[in-house]
Design an enzyme around this catalytic site. Sequence first.
Site, short mmCIF file in Angstrom:
data_model
loop_
_atom_site.label_atom_id
_atom_site.label_comp_id
_atom_site.label_asym_id
_atom_site.label_seq_id
_atom_site.Cartn_x
_atom_site.Cartn_y
_atom_site.Cartn_z
N ASP A 13 0.70 -1.30 0.09
CA ASP A 13 0.25 -0.32 -0.07
C ASP A 13 1.12 1.25 -0.01
O ASP A 13 0.78 2.03 0.86
CB ASP A 13 -0.95 0.03 1.27
CG ASP A 13 -1.73 -1.29 1.37
OD1 ASP A 13 -2.06 -1.85 0.60
OD2 ASP A 13 -1.99 -1.68 2.57
N GLU A 185 -11.23 0.87 -3.65
CA GLU A 185 -10.84 1.12 -2.60
C GLU A 185 -9.41 1.97 -2.90
O GLU A 185 -9.22 2.33 -3.94
CB GLU A 185 -10.43 0.15 -1.84
CG GLU A 185 -9.42 -0.98 -2.40
CD GLU A 185 -9.28 -2.25 -1.71
OE1 GLU A 185 -9.33 -2.47 -0.54
OE2 GLU A 185 -8.95 -3.25 -2.35
#
Length: 523
Positions: A13, A185
């Site tokens: 991420d 997301e």
Amino acid sequence: MISNPILRGFHPDPSIVRVGDDFYIATSTFEWFPGVLIHHSKDLVNWRPLTSILTQSSQLNMEGNINSGGAWAPCLSYHDGLFYLIYTDVKSRMGAFKDTHNYMVTANDILGPWSEPIYLNSSGFDPSLFHDEDGRQWLVNMIWDHRKAKNSFAGIILQEYSKEEKKLVGPKKNIFLGTELRLTEGPHLYKRNGYYYLLTAEGGTQYEHAVTMARSRHIDGPYEVDPANPILTSAGKPELELQKAGHASLVETQNGEWYMVHLVGRPVKDKLCMLGRETAIQRCHWTNDDWIAIDGGGNWPQSVVQAPQLPLHPFPVEPDVDHFDNAELGLQWNTLRIPASPEWLSLTDRQGYLRLWGQESMSSTHRQSLVARRQQSMYCEAETAMQYNPEHYQQMAGLILFYDTNDYVYLRVTFHEEIGICIGIIQSINGVYNEVLERDISVGAGTYHLKVIIQNEKAQFMYAVEDGEWNAIGPELDVSHLSDEYADYIRFTGNFIGMSVQDLIGERKHADFDYFRYVEHDV
């Protein structure tokens, strides 16, 4: 050229920002402490771990957090002389509901000190802060819908953040429902040539993962999707070295060159990624119709990419051996859910040793005495020397491969009523406990040298007593269960290698570790 991945091992991420001539990447750390690791580069080629941001329990209290909970998907930004970090602390994630609390911390310097957290919301995860040209600040995050017959990944919510009031203010608006890839997301907002660009992750964080782009003339939409979506994915290309490409972040160099950092996975076998989700980088360009695209004409991740026109800036190579001569743990080390504290860890009680007092079992999500580092190569070995004097079978210490409380392999010294101090291997697969040897091996009192050699999914443990020769212990084990994909539920952290001590009686018997050696091999 830049070789991918740029951050090997569990570094998912990525959120990248440039401040002057310096590039910083923040990555998720999940249940490992300290929270949110920062890497630093001057050239996008060479990277070094620089600091961790969430170093206090007041900033990130994970005691009791579930496996693959904790610090998710940070967003690092910089505006008007201030660094901002937005992050999620995930308390629960299984079933219909997710308890996901979003916070902000700030600092004048990337090295800190970082502030106490400001609570933002709990509506979803992957929060990101955007600093607009007019001085207003906006938070975006995915919103979670627990209701049946609904899309759980219900879109991207936009709300203004007030610096004066230190909270979110004004209306909430769902600005993007996602594309047909679904599971929308990882949002980040950017502005260029009058367009607001919304970069998202879609398709789930497994082998259908992807990066998608949408844009609008207004921050609150409506957003049109890039006709070339997905702009980055590994889906449908099993021949690629870099799989799972998705969850991206953009940066512009001083010279106007654009790059995208994103997560990837490299399976050891059968789509099993023991190293977890790693960070890679791609060179990008803007098209004539103002969309961003990966260089090379495709939308898949490349293992080697062109470096920017910047002077190379290598960093010193980290030593293979930590002799524990410093008063604090190095940046390579992590503890599980709780910070390193004098209650259970010391580097000064015995100079040149790491002392760990035994606490709870390997199944505990509360207080484990575990100090570990990421496995960052498919071919590596780790070694330590330990002094320990157990007096009961509920006391144990040793060298551990640890994915989470359900999956670990543990070369441990303990005590047996019939043979005294002994050594053996514990393996837990999907929460099922197994003793690898039919009977532990008596070793007597002394110094225990412990080693593991890992080659892809295979691991061979070894031991030596005092200064004796190395002995293989147990068979060569298949440790592919120490991977993101092995469990019957989605998880996210990759394998760690470290030192561990338990005292299930509660007497807190300690073990002293003299050194830890970690070496990677080229094959």
